[in-house]
Design an enzyme around this catalytic site. Structure first.
Site, PDB file in Angstrom:
ATOM      1  N   ASP A 198     -37.457  -2.834-103.028  1.00 17.31           N
ATOM      2  CA  ASP A 198     -38.288  -1.672-103.353  1.00 17.31           C
ATOM      3  C   ASP A 198     -39.199  -2.009-104.535  1.00 17.31           C
ATOM      4  OD1 ASP A 198     -39.386   0.812-103.783  1.00 17.31           O
ATOM      5  OD2 ASP A 198     -37.488   1.833-104.197  1.00 17.31           O
ATOM      6  N   GLU A 224     -40.240  -2.014 -99.390  1.00 14.71           N
ATOM      7  CA  GLU A 224     -40.475  -0.578 -99.609  1.00 14.71           C
ATOM      8  C   GLU A 224     -41.571  -0.333-100.639  1.00 14.71           C
ATOM      9  OE1 GLU A 224     -37.783   3.239-101.142  1.00 14.71           O
ATOM     10  OE2 GLU A 224     -36.865   1.590-100.006  1.00 14.71           O
ATOM     11  N   GLU A 250     -42.041   8.187 -99.368  1.00 12.41           N
ATOM     12  CA  GLU A 250     -41.363   9.126-100.269  1.00 12.41           C
ATOM     13  C   GLU A 250     -42.346   9.932-101.105  1.00 12.41           C
ATOM     14  OE1 GLU A 250     -39.897   7.099-104.246  1.00 12.41           O
ATOM     15  OE2 GLU A 250     -39.516   5.739-102.578  1.00 12.41           O
ATOM     16  N   HIS A 300     -35.445   9.020 -97.755  1.00 16.73           N
ATOM     17  CA  HIS A 300     -35.371   8.711 -99.175  1.00 16.73           C
ATOM     18  C   HIS A 300     -34.459   9.739 -99.828  1.00 16.73           C
ATOM     19  CE1 HIS A 300     -36.703   8.957-103.435  1.00 16.73           C
ATOM     20  NE2 HIS A 300     -36.768   7.655-103.300  1.00 16.73           N
TER      21      HIS A 300
END
Length: 387
Positions: A198, A224, A250, A300
């Site tokens: 991420d 991500e 998200e 998320h």
């Protein structure tokens, strides 16, 4: 039944150790819980995404902007109330904090609906496709100082040995440094344990391409938020150029934002945040949009035990995509770093980490609605501004 009061509880405490991701380091844990009271004694609970001062601003929106629009209304009219609030806020923000605030309110209304109809949330949505959900843990946050590779490698090994189905790490220290960190974690995990990475939108496309090629080589399951959420062309370029799956979403809001994100072909894996995008009412529309394009969803999840329990229900009620005798099941995201609002907020704690270690999967708490009851004494002890 009528809504009599909407209360926003912003909770906060100091962490023992500073943690970070690509955008900032933080030393406080926070949560924003929404409570809706009714004239028949039933109470609904929800949660808004957004930490720290964002939560304090959202508290004002919940209590001083949204509450006057819905107090006195029938809480069962979830769709009506959602559109009433959205239409009146449209001129002031179709994304961001107004929608985060609306999300917590909408979730509390759905919790009330489940309690009123005496059914768990997953049943109120349409039923459970599975009775349990596997969990992936992430604990490899950024920290200052030396020895981060060793620390992340040790964290990853603990997560693997604790029964989680996969793990995720943070990056964001620069291309070369990030590749070193991911390599260290992959070495600690071995070649076969699923690893996700991420970036929290810290790269431009050029750097993301360089990192993404190395992530593909290292067998990373998804990359991500590699670039800024506004950079839809960049997302599409990455999807077209890299073997690693691109995940994101998200920071997207409402069905309209998600329609554009999906139509632009930005993501291989959609990551809607129900506590931000508009609540359950809007999440179900986003789910339909993603599935209509055969884009899988991995929610998320960030926040307290309320958000975690809510997402277990949503994942239990997630249809298989595309459908098979042995489908790939959705995963629950769990922040494994220290979090008192995960472990101590509820009268009956979820005990997620214990359940994962024992069973390798979790199921929704028993009861109607979301099935959670926050401990009011605990909330009072950590509520910002409480006397």
């Amino acid at each position: 039944m009528r809504i009599t009061k909407v209360v926003s509880h912003v909770l906060q405490y100091d962490l023992d150790e500073e943690l970070g991701y690509s955008q900032q380091y933080y030393a406080r844990r926070s949560a924003h819980i929404v409570e809706i009271q009714t004239d028949e004694g039933l109470t609904g609970w929800g949660e808004c995404f957004g930490p720290g001062n964002v939560a304090l601003a959202n508290k004002v929106i919940v209590e001083q902007v949204i509450a006057p629009m819905i107090v006195g209304s029938d809480p069962r009219d979830r769709e009506v109330l959602w559109h009433r609030v959205y239409n009146l806020l449209r001129d002031h923000g179709q994304k961001g904090m107004p929608i985060q605030a609306l999300s917590g309110v909408d979730i509390a209304l759905w919790d009330l609906f489940g309690k009123l109809t005496e059914q768990p949330l997953h049943q109120a949505i349409g039923g459970a496709f599975r009775q349990s959900v596997q969990v992936y843990g992430y604990g490899m946050m950024l920290t200052r100082g030396k020895g981060l590779e060793q620390r992340m490698a040790e964290d990853a090994a603990v997560i693997r040995e604790s029964g989680y189905a996969a793990t995720k790490m943070k990056i964001g220290l620069g291309v070369a440094r990030d590749i070193e960190l991911v390599s260290a974690v992959r070495d600690a995990l071995g070649p076969d344990f699923p690893l996700m990475v991420d970036a929290n939108h810290c790269y431009d496309v050029t750097d993301a391409l360089q990192v993404g090629r190395e992530l593909s080589r290292l067998g990373v399951a998804w990359f991500e938020e590699p670039v800024a959420p506004e950079d839809r062309e960049g997302y599409r370029r990455l999807r077209d150029s890299l073997e690693v799956n691109i995940a994101g979403g998200e920071a997207e809001f409402t069905r309209w934002g998600w329609r554009d994100l999906l139509d632009a072909g930005c993501v291989d894996i959609a990551q809607p945040e129900v506590c931000a995008l508009g609540g359950i009412t809007e999440y179900l529309k986003v789910r339909a949009l993603a599935h209509s394009r055969f884009v899988p969803i991995v929610n998320h999840v960030w926040g307290s035990a309320v958000a975690i329990a809510l997402n277990i229900h949503l994942l239990m009620a997630m249809p298989d995509l595309p459908g098979a005798m042995f489908p790939r099941s959705p995963l629950l995201e769990l922040d494994t770093t220290p979090n008192r609002f995960r472990d101590e907020l509820l009268v009956s704690p979820l005990r997620i980490t214990e359940t994962v270690a024992r069973d390798g999967a979790v199921t929704a708490p028993p009861g109607h609605g979301i099935g959670v009851e926050p401990d009011r004494d605990f909330m009072a002890a950590f509520e910002v501004g409480a006397s």
